[in-house]
Motif scaffolding. Sequence first.
Motif, PDB file in Angstrom:
ATOM      1  N   GLY A 100      -6.676   7.230  12.086  1.00 51.13           N
ATOM      2  CA  GLY A 100      -5.220   6.756  11.434  1.00 51.13           C
ATOM      3  C   GLY A 100      -4.550   7.783  10.622  1.00 51.13           C
ATOM      4  O   GLY A 100      -4.993   8.334   9.720  1.00 51.13           O
ATOM      5  N   ARG A 101      -2.771   6.559  11.202  1.00 49.19           N
ATOM      6  CA  ARG A 101      -2.256   8.282   9.995  1.00 49.19           C
ATOM      7  C   ARG A 101      -1.351   5.890   9.636  1.00 49.19           C
ATOM      8  O   ARG A 101      -1.482   4.815   9.140  1.00 49.19           O
ATOM      9  CB  ARG A 101      -0.804   8.101  11.532  1.00 49.19           C
ATOM     10  N   PRO A 102      -0.179   7.034   8.676  1.00 54.92           N
ATOM     11  CA  PRO A 102       0.161   6.276   7.831  1.00 54.92           C
ATOM     12  C   PRO A 102       0.979   4.686   8.569  1.00 54.92           C
ATOM     13  O   PRO A 102       0.820   3.645   8.543  1.00 54.92           O
ATOM     14  CB  PRO A 102       1.364   6.596   6.977  1.00 54.92           C
ATOM     15  N   ARG A 103       2.028   5.142   9.770  1.00 53.23           N
ATOM     16  CA  ARG A 103       2.045   4.384  10.492  1.00 53.23           C
ATOM     17  C   ARG A 103       1.455   3.355  10.880  1.00 53.23           C
ATOM     18  O   ARG A 103       1.952   2.229  11.557  1.00 53.23           O
ATOM     19  CB  ARG A 103       2.688   5.180  12.099  1.00 53.23           C
ATOM     20  N   VAL A 125       0.791  -1.091  -0.445  1.00 53.39           N
ATOM     21  CA  VAL A 125       0.090  -0.225   0.078  1.00 53.39           C
ATOM     22  C   VAL A 125       0.721   1.568  -0.067  1.00 53.39           C
ATOM     23  O   VAL A 125       1.638   1.229   0.887  1.00 53.39           O
ATOM     24  CB  VAL A 125      -0.929   0.138   1.419  1.00 53.39           C
ATOM     25  N   ARG A 126       0.264   2.056  -0.991  1.00 47.59           N
ATOM     26  CA  ARG A 126       0.908   3.397  -0.845  1.00 47.59           C
ATOM     27  C   ARG A 126       0.653   4.753  -1.029  1.00 47.59           C
ATOM     28  O   ARG A 126      -0.736   4.841  -1.191  1.00 47.59           O
ATOM     29  CB  ARG A 126       2.043   4.272  -2.188  1.00 47.59           C
ATOM     30  N   VAL A 127       0.446   5.620   0.344  1.00 44.53           N
ATOM     31  CA  VAL A 127      -0.178   6.278   0.603  1.00 44.53           C
ATOM     32  C   VAL A 127       0.773   7.401   0.728  1.00 44.53           C
ATOM     33  O   VAL A 127       1.649   7.718   0.985  1.00 44.53           O
ATOM     34  CB  VAL A 127      -0.730   6.238   2.011  1.00 44.53           C
ATOM     35  N   GLY A 128       0.255   9.251   0.956  1.00 43.09           N
ATOM     36  CA  GLY A 128       1.251  10.971   0.546  1.00 43.09           C
ATOM     37  C   GLY A 128       1.165  10.582   2.361  1.00 43.09           C
ATOM     38  O   GLY A 128       0.603   9.808   3.621  1.00 43.09           O
ATOM     39  N   SER A 129       3.010  11.569   3.149  1.00 48.60           N
ATOM     40  CA  SER A 129       2.385  11.156   3.859  1.00 48.60           C
ATOM     41  C   SER A 129       1.258  11.937   4.990  1.00 48.60           C
ATOM     42  O   SER A 129       1.498  12.022   6.408  1.00 48.60           O
ATOM     43  CB  SER A 129       3.567  12.227   4.545  1.00 48.60           C
ATOM     44  N   ASN A 130       0.301  12.727   4.151  1.00 53.25           N
ATOM     45  CA  ASN A 130      -0.211  13.389   5.202  1.00 53.25           C
ATOM     46  C   ASN A 130      -2.626  12.333   4.926  1.00 53.25           C
ATOM     47  O   ASN A 130      -3.175  13.001   5.625  1.00 53.25           O
ATOM     48  CB  ASN A 130      -0.595  14.796   4.284  1.00 53.25           C
ATOM     49  N   PHE A 131      -1.505  11.305   5.109  1.00 53.26           N
ATOM     50  CA  PHE A 131      -3.098  10.283   4.830  1.00 53.26           C
ATOM     51  C   PHE A 131      -3.616   9.823   6.579  1.00 53.26           C
ATOM     52  O   PHE A 131      -2.466   9.543   7.041  1.00 53.26           O
ATOM     53  CB  PHE A 131      -2.830   8.709   3.778  1.00 53.26           C
TER      54      PHE A 131
END
Length: 218
Positions: free
Chosen positions: A89-92, A75-81
């Motif tokens: 929820g945050r990317p981490r 899964v690829r997301v932007g840093s502000n996802f």
Amino acid sequence: MISGCDTVVTFDRHPRGMLAEAPPRLATTQLMRERLAALAVREIVLLEFDSNMRQMPPDAFASQILARRLQADSVRVGSNFRFGKDGAGRPRDLGGHGFAVEVQPLVEQGGTPISSSTIRSLVSAGEVERARQMLGCPHEVALISPANPALDAGIRLVEDGHAAPATGRYNCLVATAVGGWVPRQVSFAGGVAEIAGFADGPPLPDHALAVQLLECID
């Protein structure tokens, strides 16, 4: 799902529309599909954003939707996802669900992060050239015929929910009824558009048509 192919996952509506008025759309679903297909994206998944999706905790979204339902390998997301109930929820928080996670830095232009919010602001301010630079293509507006048949044929209304430009006159490309685009000047004011030279050249659609905004004249 198509196994092993790049897939774009998004919602069928803007999440904010469940709580208040959704922000104006920058593209119809069909236009989004066409633009992504041009980037060699083979599959687009539109998740229904209903009350259940709105209340889903971040961990459940990652495990039930991404891992189990979509069977994601990575899964690829932007840093502000942000995802899950209340955007908690945050990317981490995507880690530990059986798929790889890659966080992409935000793309900037002139020191400004490129985002849908920024592009909407540019369009609403009439800065369609800067919006085009961020989008990588002209902003496209969907126009429909007014209910009053007595109005001039060149008068159209911006379709509800679409991002309309600031009041002014714009150089545009207008989709014809026979395919292709023709240059026209279009004046916008309060959700109403007037197409100059409507009857000239190739015929334009009677009801709905698309207009690409190139530059603001005045």
